[in-house]
Structures are given as structure tokens and as C-alpha cells.
Scaffold this motif. Structure first.
Motif, short mmCIF file in Angstrom:
data_model
loop_
_atom_site.label_atom_id
_atom_site.label_comp_id
_atom_site.label_asym_id
_atom_site.label_seq_id
_atom_site.Cartn_x
_atom_site.Cartn_y
_atom_site.Cartn_z
N SER A 137 51.37 -75.36 -66.05
CA SER A 137 52.28 -75.30 -67.20
C SER A 137 53.57 -76.02 -66.84
CB SER A 137 52.56 -73.84 -67.57
OG SER A 137 53.46 -73.78 -68.66
N ASP A 138 54.04 -76.88 -67.76
CA ASP A 138 55.30 -77.60 -67.56
C ASP A 138 55.97 -77.77 -68.93
OD1 ASP A 138 57.42 -79.25 -67.02
OD2 ASP A 138 56.28 -80.68 -65.82
N PRO A 139 56.97 -76.94 -69.22
CA PRO A 139 57.64 -77.02 -70.53
C PRO A 139 58.23 -78.40 -70.82
CG PRO A 139 58.31 -75.04 -69.34
CD PRO A 139 57.56 -75.88 -68.38
N ALA A 140 58.52 -79.18 -69.76
CA ALA A 140 59.14 -80.48 -69.96
C ALA A 140 58.20 -81.49 -70.60
CB ALA A 140 59.65 -81.03 -68.62
N VAL A 141 56.87 -81.24 -70.50
CA VAL A 141 55.93 -82.22 -71.05
C VAL A 141 55.03 -81.64 -72.13
CG1 VAL A 141 55.91 -83.61 -68.96
CG2 VAL A 141 54.27 -81.75 -69.20
N GLY A 142 55.25 -80.40 -72.51
CA GLY A 142 54.50 -79.86 -73.64
C GLY A 142 53.28 -79.06 -73.26
N VAL A 143 52.13 -79.44 -73.80
CA VAL A 143 50.91 -78.64 -73.76
C VAL A 143 50.50 -78.32 -72.32
CG1 VAL A 143 48.49 -78.53 -74.45
CG2 VAL A 143 50.16 -79.72 -75.89
N ASP A 144 50.22 -77.00 -72.06
CA ASP A 144 49.76 -76.63 -70.72
C ASP A 144 48.24 -76.70 -70.65
OD1 ASP A 144 48.64 -74.27 -71.73
OD2 ASP A 144 50.44 -73.09 -71.33
N SER A 145 47.70 -76.43 -69.47
CA SER A 145 46.27 -76.63 -69.25
C SER A 145 45.42 -75.48 -69.73
CB SER A 145 46.01 -76.83 -67.75
OG SER A 145 46.25 -75.62 -67.05
N GLY A 146 46.01 -74.30 -69.88
CA GLY A 146 45.19 -73.10 -70.05
C GLY A 146 44.58 -72.71 -68.71
N ASN A 147 43.92 -71.58 -68.68
CA ASN A 147 43.31 -71.12 -67.43
C ASN A 147 42.02 -71.89 -67.12
OD1 ASN A 147 45.29 -69.18 -67.03
ND2 ASN A 147 44.14 -67.57 -68.06
N PHE A 148 41.78 -72.15 -65.83
CA PHE A 148 40.52 -72.75 -65.40
C PHE A 148 40.08 -72.06 -64.11
CE2 PHE A 148 44.02 -75.47 -63.97
CZ PHE A 148 43.80 -75.58 -62.60
N ASN A 149 38.78 -72.16 -63.82
CA ASN A 149 38.19 -71.44 -62.69
C ASN A 149 38.35 -72.20 -61.37
OD1 ASN A 149 37.27 -69.37 -64.40
ND2 ASN A 149 35.37 -70.47 -64.83
N THR A 150 38.48 -71.43 -60.31
CA THR A 150 38.48 -71.97 -58.95
C THR A 150 37.43 -71.20 -58.13
OG1 THR A 150 40.17 -70.43 -58.13
CG2 THR A 150 40.92 -72.54 -59.08
N SER A 151 36.90 -71.83 -57.07
CA SER A 151 35.91 -71.15 -56.23
C SER A 151 35.74 -71.92 -54.92
CB SER A 151 34.56 -71.03 -56.95
OG SER A 151 34.04 -72.32 -57.23
N GLY A 152 35.15 -71.23 -53.93
CA GLY A 152 34.88 -71.85 -52.65
C GLY A 152 34.63 -70.81 -51.56
N GLY A 153 34.31 -71.29 -50.36
CA GLY A 153 33.99 -70.42 -49.24
C GLY A 153 35.19 -70.14 -48.37
N LEU A 154 35.04 -69.17 -47.46
CA LEU A 154 36.11 -68.81 -46.53
C LEU A 154 35.51 -68.23 -45.26
CD1 LEU A 154 36.75 -65.37 -46.66
CD2 LEU A 154 37.09 -66.10 -49.02
N VAL A 155 36.26 -68.36 -44.16
CA VAL A 155 35.86 -67.80 -42.87
C VAL A 155 37.12 -67.52 -42.06
CG1 VAL A 155 35.59 -70.07 -41.77
CG2 VAL A 155 34.37 -68.09 -40.85
N GLY A 156 37.12 -66.44 -41.30
CA GLY A 156 38.32 -66.10 -40.53
C GLY A 156 38.10 -64.90 -39.63
N GLY A 157 39.19 -64.21 -39.32
CA GLY A 157 39.13 -63.08 -38.41
C GLY A 157 40.10 -61.99 -38.81
#
Length: 235
Positions: free
Chosen positions: A65-85
Motif C-alpha cells: 500500500s502506498d497512498p502517494a500512488v493510489g490503488v493498493d495491491s490487496g492481500n496476496f498469498n506467500t509460502s515456502g519452506g524453512l529449516v533451523g534450530g
């Protein structure tokens, strides 16, 4: 002569009988197996330090979202893997197990949406794309032990990066938010346990320089749902 011989035989018989009885009382080898009672096993306890590894999958939502340029994107999905400790400590009192755990995971989570007008065209060069490369948490855990089974709830602080891919390059912010979830851990033996865990993570909203306006008006919120499995070694 016969009297002395009879007396000698009687004495020898008494001595032999006494020696035989004494030998029977002494410990020694036996043809029958010996059975020893094992010492009682100590009650199982979750108390102590532990460290381990984990891996899993994350999905969530973002938006630009950026009020300076008008229309925002709306929500979109993200996904992916992870590994750690992870590293933590448990303290058990009765069936209640209290603990604290901190973890850090490398992740490859991303998502995007295209747009011919508004923020995606102005700040993203035709698409709004959000990425994340790492996330960490520091959480309290409260569980109820059923011997070697430990269901628990957990919550605390979350932190991680949020990246906005723009025509001028990838901009990165590190945000601090919150997390809550639940899990189930099983003790394989006194040193090893395995777990499955779900966490909801809200990293809030990152603010970036808008490519079109040149001002810090581009806002990118991120939330994640994490499901991961892990193995812990208990010291």
C-alpha cells in the motif's frame, strides 16, 4: 582293634558331614540361574536443558500500500519452506511443565501479485512481490505431561525480515511482532524427543521508500502460519 576302627569311621563321618553343611552355606556357583532384582527406574521428568533442529513449511499473507500512488495491491498469498534450530529449558512440577524456548529458522517464503496500475506498477515495476529469508521466536511454553507425551501451548515474541522487491533493488526491514501456537512432543528416551508444532506469526507492517514517490510511504504487512517438526536432545 575293631573298636578303634569303628570310632575312627564315626569321627570321619561326623567331620565330613560338618564340612558338607558348611560348604552348602558358602556362596558359590550353582547349576541353576541366579536372578537379581534391577534397581528401580527413576521417574521420568521433562526438567532440563535441550537443543535441537526443526524443519517445515510456512504460508501466509502480505500486501502493498502506498497512498502517494493510489490503488493498493490487496492481500496476496506467500509460502515456502524453512529449516533451523532451537534451544530451551523445561521445569516440571507434577504433571505441569513450564518452559522457555528460542529458535531461528532460515526460510524461503515469497509471494506476489501483478498490477498494471497503482502501487504494483509504480513501486514494483509491474508486480508487488514480498519475500522473507529468516524468522525467529522467543516463547514461553506451558504443557501437561502424560508421562512421555507432552501437549503444550506457547506464545511470545517473533522477529524476522520483510523484503519488498522493487525495480531499484530489494529493500529489507527487520520487524518485531508476536507469535502464538501449540504443539505435541514425545520423549523417545531420556535424551531424545520429537515434536510437531504450529505457530501463527504476525510481524506487523514494514515501511519502505516508495520507488515512485521517493518517500517512505510504501507499507508491507506480513503474517505467517508455520507447521514444523523437530528433534531435541535433552542434556
Amino acid at each position: 582293634m575293631n573298636r578303634w576302627l569303628s570310632l575312627g569311621i564315626a569321627v570321619a563321618y561326623v567331620v565330613a558331614s560338618a564340612m558338607s553343611a558348611q560348604a552348602a552355606d558358602l556362596p558359590g556357583r550353582s547349576n541353576s540361574p541366579s536372578y537379581y532384582k534391577a534397581p528401580p527406574e527413576l521417574p521420568f521428568s521433562w526438567t532440563g536443558f535441550y537443543a535441537g533442529i526443526n524443519g517445515g513449511y510456512a504460508w501466509g499473507q502480505s500486501g502493498w500500500s502506498d497512498p502517494a500512488v493510489g490503488v493498493d495491491s490487496g492481500n496476496f498469498n506467500t509460502s515456502g519452506g524453512l529449516v533451523g534450530g532451537q534451544l530451551g529449558y523445561n521445569w516440571q512440577t507434577g504433571p505441569v511443565v513450564l518452559g522457555i524456548e528460542t529458535d531461528a529458522d532460515w526460510m524461503s517464503v515469497k509471494g506476489s501479485t501483478a498490477g498494471t496500475g497503482g502501487v504494483c506498477a509504480a513501486d514494483g515495476g509491474g508486480q508487488c512481490q514480498t519475500q522473507q529469508s529468516w524468522v525467529g521466536t522467543t516463547r514461553a511454553r506451558v504443557g501437561y505431561a502424560f508421562d512421555r507425551w507432552l501437549p503444550y501451548v506457547t506464545g511470545g515474541v517473533a522477529y524476522g525480515n520483510i523484503q519488498a522487491v522493487q525495480p531499484t533493488g530489494t529493500s529489507t526491514n527487520t520487524n518485531v511482532g508476536w507469535t502464538a501456537g501449540a504443539g505435541l512432543e514425545y520423549s523417545i528416551d531420556r535424551n531424545w524427543s520429537a515434536k510437531v508444532e504450529y505457530l501463527h506469526i504476525d510481524l506487523g507492517t514494514a515501511t519502505f521508500m516508495g520507488a515512485a514517490s521517493g518517500t517512505s510511504t510504501l507499507t508491507v504487512p506480513v503474517t505467517n502460519e508455520l507447521v514444523r517438526v523437530g528433534v531435541n536432545y535433552h542434556f
